[in-house]
Every structure is written in structure tokens, then in C-alpha cells.
Design a protein around this motif. Structure first.
Motif, PDB file in Angstrom:
ATOM      1  N   GLY A  63       0.914  -1.359  -0.094  1.00 16.13           N
ATOM      2  CA  GLY A  63       0.163   0.079   0.111  1.00 16.13           C
ATOM      3  C   GLY A  63       0.619   1.145  -0.203  1.00 16.13           C
ATOM      4  O   GLY A  63       0.373   2.201   0.002  1.00 16.13           O
ATOM      5  N   ILE A  64       2.072   1.288   0.230  1.00 10.09           N
ATOM      6  CA  ILE A  64       3.022   2.343   0.329  1.00 10.09           C
ATOM      7  C   ILE A  64       3.965   2.501  -0.470  1.00 10.09           C
ATOM      8  O   ILE A  64       4.073   3.918  -1.116  1.00 10.09           O
ATOM      9  CB  ILE A  64       3.271   2.464   1.796  1.00 10.09           C
ATOM     10  CG1 ILE A  64       2.176   2.610   2.563  1.00 10.09           C
ATOM     11  CG2 ILE A  64       4.355   3.663   1.960  1.00 10.09           C
ATOM     12  CD1 ILE A  64       2.327   2.458   4.199  1.00 10.09           C
ATOM     13  N   PHE A  65       5.078   1.558  -0.646  1.00 10.21           N
ATOM     14  CA  PHE A  65       6.428   1.677  -1.276  1.00 10.21           C
ATOM     15  C   PHE A  65       6.335   1.340  -2.616  1.00 10.21           C
ATOM     16  O   PHE A  65       5.382   0.404  -2.948  1.00 10.21           O
ATOM     17  CB  PHE A  65       7.381   1.345  -0.424  1.00 10.21           C
ATOM     18  CG  PHE A  65       7.194  -0.065   0.099  1.00 10.21           C
ATOM     19  CD1 PHE A  65       7.205  -1.047  -0.356  1.00 10.21           C
ATOM     20  CD2 PHE A  65       6.675   0.001   1.479  1.00 10.21           C
ATOM     21  CE1 PHE A  65       7.120  -2.234   0.137  1.00 10.21           C
ATOM     22  CE2 PHE A  65       6.485  -1.278   2.197  1.00 10.21           C
ATOM     23  CZ  PHE A  65       6.579  -2.362   1.366  1.00 10.21           C
TER      24      PHE A  65
ATOM     25  N   ALA B 137       3.176  -5.902   8.854  1.00 10.61           N
ATOM     26  CA  ALA B 137       3.368  -4.390   8.838  1.00 10.61           C
ATOM     27  C   ALA B 137       2.865  -3.625   7.473  1.00 10.61           C
ATOM     28  O   ALA B 137       2.957  -2.365   7.115  1.00 10.61           O
ATOM     29  CB  ALA B 137       5.097  -3.894   8.926  1.00 10.61           C
ATOM     30  N   ASP B 138       2.225  -4.512   6.751  1.00 16.67           N
ATOM     31  CA  ASP B 138       1.749  -3.746   5.601  1.00 16.67           C
ATOM     32  C   ASP B 138       0.650  -2.806   5.764  1.00 16.67           C
ATOM     33  O   ASP B 138      -0.078  -2.914   6.744  1.00 16.67           O
ATOM     34  CB  ASP B 138       0.902  -4.948   4.689  1.00 16.67           C
ATOM     35  CG  ASP B 138       1.694  -5.980   3.974  1.00 16.67           C
ATOM     36  OD1 ASP B 138       3.004  -6.071   4.459  1.00 16.67           O
ATOM     37  OD2 ASP B 138       1.394  -6.926   3.325  1.00 16.67           O
ATOM     38  N   ASN B 139       0.519  -1.738   4.712  1.00 15.87           N
ATOM     39  CA  ASN B 139      -0.204  -0.558   5.174  1.00 15.87           C
ATOM     40  C   ASN B 139      -0.176   0.119   6.562  1.00 15.87           C
ATOM     41  O   ASN B 139      -0.900   0.780   6.926  1.00 15.87           O
ATOM     42  CB  ASN B 139      -1.811  -0.920   4.711  1.00 15.87           C
ATOM     43  CG  ASN B 139      -1.949  -1.312   3.510  1.00 15.87           C
ATOM     44  OD1 ASN B 139      -1.914  -0.513   2.605  1.00 15.87           O
ATOM     45  ND2 ASN B 139      -2.464  -2.541   3.192  1.00 15.87           N
ATOM     46  N   ASP B 140       1.396  -0.294   7.035  1.00 14.43           N
ATOM     47  CA  ASP B 140       1.378   0.322   8.252  1.00 14.43           C
ATOM     48  C   ASP B 140       0.737  -0.179   9.397  1.00 14.43           C
ATOM     49  O   ASP B 140       0.425   0.543  10.369  1.00 14.43           O
ATOM     50  CB  ASP B 140       1.382   2.041   8.349  1.00 14.43           C
ATOM     51  CG  ASP B 140       2.828   2.573   7.949  1.00 14.43           C
ATOM     52  OD1 ASP B 140       3.825   1.752   7.674  1.00 14.43           O
ATOM     53  OD2 ASP B 140       2.798   3.799   7.429  1.00 14.43           O
TER      54      ASP B 140
ATOM     55  N   ALA C 289       5.070  12.602   2.253  1.00 16.24           N
ATOM     56  CA  ALA C 289       4.459  13.778   1.228  1.00 16.24           C
ATOM     57  C   ALA C 289       3.452  13.073   0.268  1.00 16.24           C
ATOM     58  O   ALA C 289       2.618  13.297   0.064  1.00 16.24           O
ATOM     59  CB  ALA C 289       5.621  14.509   0.454  1.00 16.24           C
ATOM     60  N   GLU C 290       3.979  11.782   0.058  1.00 20.42           N
ATOM     61  CA  GLU C 290       3.128  10.926  -0.885  1.00 20.42           C
ATOM     62  C   GLU C 290       1.600  10.748  -0.390  1.00 20.42           C
ATOM     63  O   GLU C 290       0.769  10.284  -0.992  1.00 20.42           O
ATOM     64  CB  GLU C 290       3.905   9.503  -1.241  1.00 20.42           C
ATOM     65  CG  GLU C 290       4.789   9.706  -2.545  1.00 20.42           C
ATOM     66  CD  GLU C 290       4.205  10.114  -3.959  1.00 20.42           C
ATOM     67  OE1 GLU C 290       3.611   8.910  -4.254  1.00 20.42           O
ATOM     68  OE2 GLU C 290       4.126  11.013  -4.273  1.00 20.42           O
TER      69      GLU C 290
END
Ligand SMILES: C[S@@+](CC[C@H](N)C(=O)[O-])C[C@H]1O[C@@H](n2cnc3c(N)ncnc32)[C@H](O)[C@@H]1O
Lengths: 363, 113
Positions: A15-17, A171-174, A236-237
Motif C-alpha cells: 500500500g505504500i512503497f 506491517a503492510d499498510n503500516d 509527502a506521498e
């Protein structure tokens, strides 16, 4: 100015990187993640029981003094199943980092460009100094991460992807960071206008905290320029307003009494104990009276038996965690208490990561 | 290069794990290599199985195949789910036995937290 979106041309992972550069690498790392989940994480309980029974059958002491520890280590590392466990762990660890490093290196220029671009956009900010004198003890290849946090310009991308594999998806999607942040201590009076995360790495914890306290000014500091640069890009993203700054946690460039909440997630086991003490003293200094400090990390000293100690100590050699043996023998709660924090009672048996919460006394 | 921040920390250089090193766990280091090789082969086998399934999906949906689709594309979500399941089973079937001595071969896969 916008961030060059080609870094996300294969989409985002967890979901993030940015996803790895090829399907091949993704499949390879997916295999290692599953192998770690089954052959490491899922074994932790049964292999712990097995190891404890080996120690008990041999009449060994379960105390954590150095002599018992040395004896336990000698006995356990004669066992072929335990040798296999640690061999498998080391091999999987080496393989996945190498794959992630090579994969991101294939688009190194684009990734570096994205970090440069991000410096020019908000929300939030990043500051670092290419000539900053980084302490030698932080330049290790902690958990075998190639180049460590400070010597590899792509460390942020590499660490974030590695954390996904390490945590086996939790830890996916924090998700893990959001869970931790939701249990961080807060001042009793509810006044939260400034928050700080120490050793922020990719920024998962401070991002989650900023979302809990949207009106607070949020800061994340890390000794590594590569990590704060990446953390800023990542925040920022996600349109989250956080200031990231390169700094040693044991030498904070902030005024006394200037924060309401300070946190540190998984920083302490990566510090020599003498540094950990300085960091705790600095957290006390920058917090205002009534402010709250939470250390999330593995259990330490008095909470473990000899096997728990052994397990931590093996990580030093196998996994380049040179400070874990000192850490597991230290007593983080006691140091916080001695430094002047009022400690909040907690249940040390709860989970792999423990949150120790201390409040700065009112007077 | 030492710097002033390391005052009092000279001892850390002697700690186990300060350098990455090459730990060997078995008396016969060939066993160490064999375990690494077997894991690596498993990963490469999985890469091929993944590629084949992806290839089959592309071919069965539209007769046209581009190398780029295979290299940088992603399978459909449906196939991805199947692959995730299959990969877990493969790991368990091939490697679980390493821990059969204490019953670890029947452990269910789990994440870190
Ligand atoms: C395991 S990571 C922390 C994870 C992060 N807090 C999170 O929430 O995901 C440890 C971080 O601490 C940083 N670090 C290590 N020693 C430090 C120090 N003395 N001062 C500041 N940062 C430090 C490292 O560069 C690394 O990014």
C-alpha cells in the motif's frame, strides 16, 4: 514540482512503497517471506518449548546470569535442529536483502531523483547535511541490511521493503505502526501540540501518530540522511505533514520542555546501552512536565529466562545486531525510572514488542 | 575512521555481529552450504512456477504475449491469490520436515506480530 511517478510504474507494495523492478524479484521475495513465516515465525513457540525442554532435561539453570547463558548456548548449539533453524534464518536473510538491493538498483536513478524531487514539495519538510558526522556505532549492517541505514543512499526503499518481509506482512499498510501508535502514552491533560519520534526510519510510527493528533506539529529524527529523505518522500506521498531531520537521538537539537509526546520504536535494541541512557535523558529534557515518552521494543533483562536471552543473543551474530546482547541484559524500565520518568505499569508478557511508558514529573 | 562521538564506545568493535562475517553452524560446513543451496533452489523453482502460471494466464486470455508483460506485469488478483496459497503449501511441503523432530512440521504459517 511533483514526484516522478515512474518509480511506481509497477504499482505500490503493502500500500505504500514502490514495487520491486520485476515480477521475478517479487516472486523470489514472496517465497522468502513465506519461508520466513513458516520456518522462523511459526517455529518460535514450538522451538522455544523444545529448547527449554532440552535445557531442563540436561538439568541446566534457567537463570539469566552469564554462566547459565554460556552453558545454555553451548548445549543448544549442539542440537542439529537448532543449528538448522539458525542456518535457515541466516540464509533467508542474506538472500532477500540481496534481491531487494539489486532490484531497486535497477532503477536507482529514478529513485534518487524521486528523493530529490520530494525535497521541493510538501506537506512537511526534510533537512540533512551530506557532511554530517555520523557516529561509527550506527554504521553497522544491522539485520544484514546491505550498507546499513547510513551507507546506502537507497536505504529507505530497501528498509521499508525489508520490513514487510521481516514482519511477514503484519506491517503492510503500516498496520503494525498504527497499532503501536494507538497505544503510545499521552499527557494526562490531553494537551498535544508537538510530537517527536526518535530513530524514525521510514516514518511509519510518526505518520500514524500525526494521524492520531492531526493538529500537532510532528517531527521525526534519524541519524541517517537516506532514511529521513525517504521518510519525507513517503509522508509527502501520503499527504501527511511531518518535519524530518537528520540528528543523533542522544544529542537532540531541540529546546528543553518543547514536546508533549516522544516515542521511539525499535530504536533501543540497535543502540549500545550507554547511548540508550543518553537518549532517555534527552527525551526527558525535551519533554514538557506532564509529557509522555514511550519506548516500543523487545523485552529486556528481568522479564526473560535463559532461553529468551539466548534467542536475543543469537541475533547478534546471525543477524548483525551487535547491541542486542547488551540490550536484552539491560533494564530499560529501570533506566527510565532512574533518569526521572514516572513509570506507567504495563504487562511485559504482552506481545513481541513492549511499550514502556514514562511521564515527565510535573515538578 | 573514529570520531569524537565514539568516546567510551571503543569496545563495540569487539562485539559479535559488529561485522557481518560468515557464520557457520555445522561441524561440516558443507551442510551449511547445502541448506543455503536447497533454499535458493526452492526460491528459483518458485520463480519459474510463478512465471509459468502468469504466462498461462496471459495466453489463455489473449493469444498475444509480450515479454514486457511477463517481466514487469502482474498476474490478475485471482491468480495472485491462488499463487499465494500454492507458495505457502510448497514451502510447507518441502521444508516443514526440517523441524519434524519437535513437531514444528505441522506449525501453521504466521507473521511476526
Ligand atoms: C529499526 S529502525 C526504527 C524503525 C522505526 N522507528 C519505525 O517506526 O519503523 C532504527 C532506526 O534508528 C536509526 N538510528 C540508529 N541509531 C540512531 C541514533 N543514535 N540516533 C538517531 N537515529 C538512530 C537508524 O538509522 C534506523 O533508521
Amino acid at each position: 514540482m511533483t514526484i516522478n511517478q515512474t518509480i511506481y510504474e509497477r504499482g505500490k507494495t503493502a500500500g505504500i512503497f514502490p514495487s520491486l523492478s520485476s515480477r521475478r524479484d517479487e516472486a523470489y521475495v514472496g517465497f522468502i517471506e513465506d519461508a520466513r513465516n513458516l520456518l522462523m515465525h511459526a517455529q518460535q513457540k514450538p522451538i522455544g518449548e523444545y529448547s527449554r525442554s532440552l535445557l531442563q532435561d540436561a538439568g541446566k539453570s534457567m537463570e539469566t546470569d552469564p554462566k547459565s547463558s554460556a552453558e545454555a548456548q553451548e548445549l543448544l548449539m549442539k542440537d542439529s535442529v537448532l543449528k538448522t533453524y539458525y542456518r535457515v534464518k541466516r540464509s533467508l536473510q542474506e538472500s532477500f536483502w540481496e534481491c531487494i538491493l539489486n532490484s531497486f538498483n535497477m532503477k536507482k536513478n529514478e529513485l534518487l531523483q524521486a528523493l530529490d524531487d520530494a525535497e521541493k514539495i510538501g506537506p512537511g519538510s526534510v533537512s540533512y547535511d551530506p557532511d554530517y558526522a555520523v557516529a561509527d556505532y550506527t554504521k553497522r549492517e544491522i539485520h544484514l541490511q546491505p550498507g546499513g541505514y547510513v551507507n546506502e543512499p537507497l536505504a529507505g526503499f530497501i528498509y521499508d521493503y525489508g520490513l514487510k518481509v521481516f514482519m511477514g506482512g503484519s506491517a503492510d499498510n503500516d498496520a503494525a505502526h498504527k497499532g503501536l501508535a494507538s497505544t503510545a502514552g499521552a499527557p494526562k491533560d490531553g494537551q498535544v501540540s508537538r510530537i517527536l519520534d526518535l530513530g524514525c526510519s521510514a516514518g511509519g510510527t510518526i505518520t500514524a501518530l500525526k494521524n492520531i493528533y492531526p493538529d500537532a506539529e510532528a517531527w521525526g529524527i534519524d541519524v541517517s540522511a537516506a532514511m529521513v529523505r525517504y521518510a519525507h518522500l513517503r509522508a509527502a506521498e501520503q499527504n501527511v505533514d511531518i518535519h524530518f531531520k537528520q540528528m543523533h537521538a542522544e544529542e537532540l537539537d531541540f529546546e528543553d520542555n518543547s514536546f508533549d509526546i516522544v516515542t521511539a520504536t525499535l530504536l533501543f535494541h540497535e543502540l549500545p546501552v550507554s547511548m540508550a541512557k543518553k537518549v532517555i535523558a534527552e527525551a526527558l529534557r525535551v519533554l514538557r512536565p506532564g509529557g509522555s515518552f514511550t519506548i516500543f521494543d523487545f523485552p529486556s533483562a528481568n522479564k526473560q529466562d535463559v532461553y529468551g536471552m539466548f534467542f536475543g543473543e543469537m541475533d547478534a551474530l546471525d543477524n548483525v545486531e551487535p547491541y542486542i546482547p547488551e540490550y536484552v541484559r539491560s533494564n530499560v524500565e529501570e533506566v527510565m525510572d532512574d533518569t526521572g520518568f514516572e513509570m506507567f505499569p504495563y504487562d511485559p508478557s504482552k506481545g513481541l514488542l513492549i511499550g514502556r511508558i514514562g511521564t515527565k514529573p510535573e515538578n | 575512521m573514529t570520531n569524537k562521538k565514539n568516546n567510551g564506545l571503543e569496545y563495540v568493535k569487539d562485539l559479535p555481529g559488529y561485522d557481518r562475517g560468515y557464520p557457520i553452524y555445522f561441524e561440516n560446513e558443507l551442510v551449511d552450504h547445502l541448506i543455503s543451496i536447497v533454499l535458493e533452489l526452492g526460491a528459483e523453482l518458485w520463480v519459474v512456477k510463478d512465471r509459468l502460471a502468469h504466462l498461462e494466464e496471459i495466453l489463455s486470455e489473449n493469444n498475444k504475449l509480450s515479454l514486457a508483460d511477463l517481466q514487469t506485469g502482474k498476474p490478475s488478483e485471482l491468480l495472485q491469490e491462488k499463487l499465494d496459497e500454492e507458495r505457502q503449501q510448497l514451502v510447507k511441503r518441502i521444508y516443514g520436515r526440517l523441524y519434524s523432530k519437535y513437531g514444528g512440521d505441522v506449525a501453521e504459517s504466521e507473521g511476526a506480530l
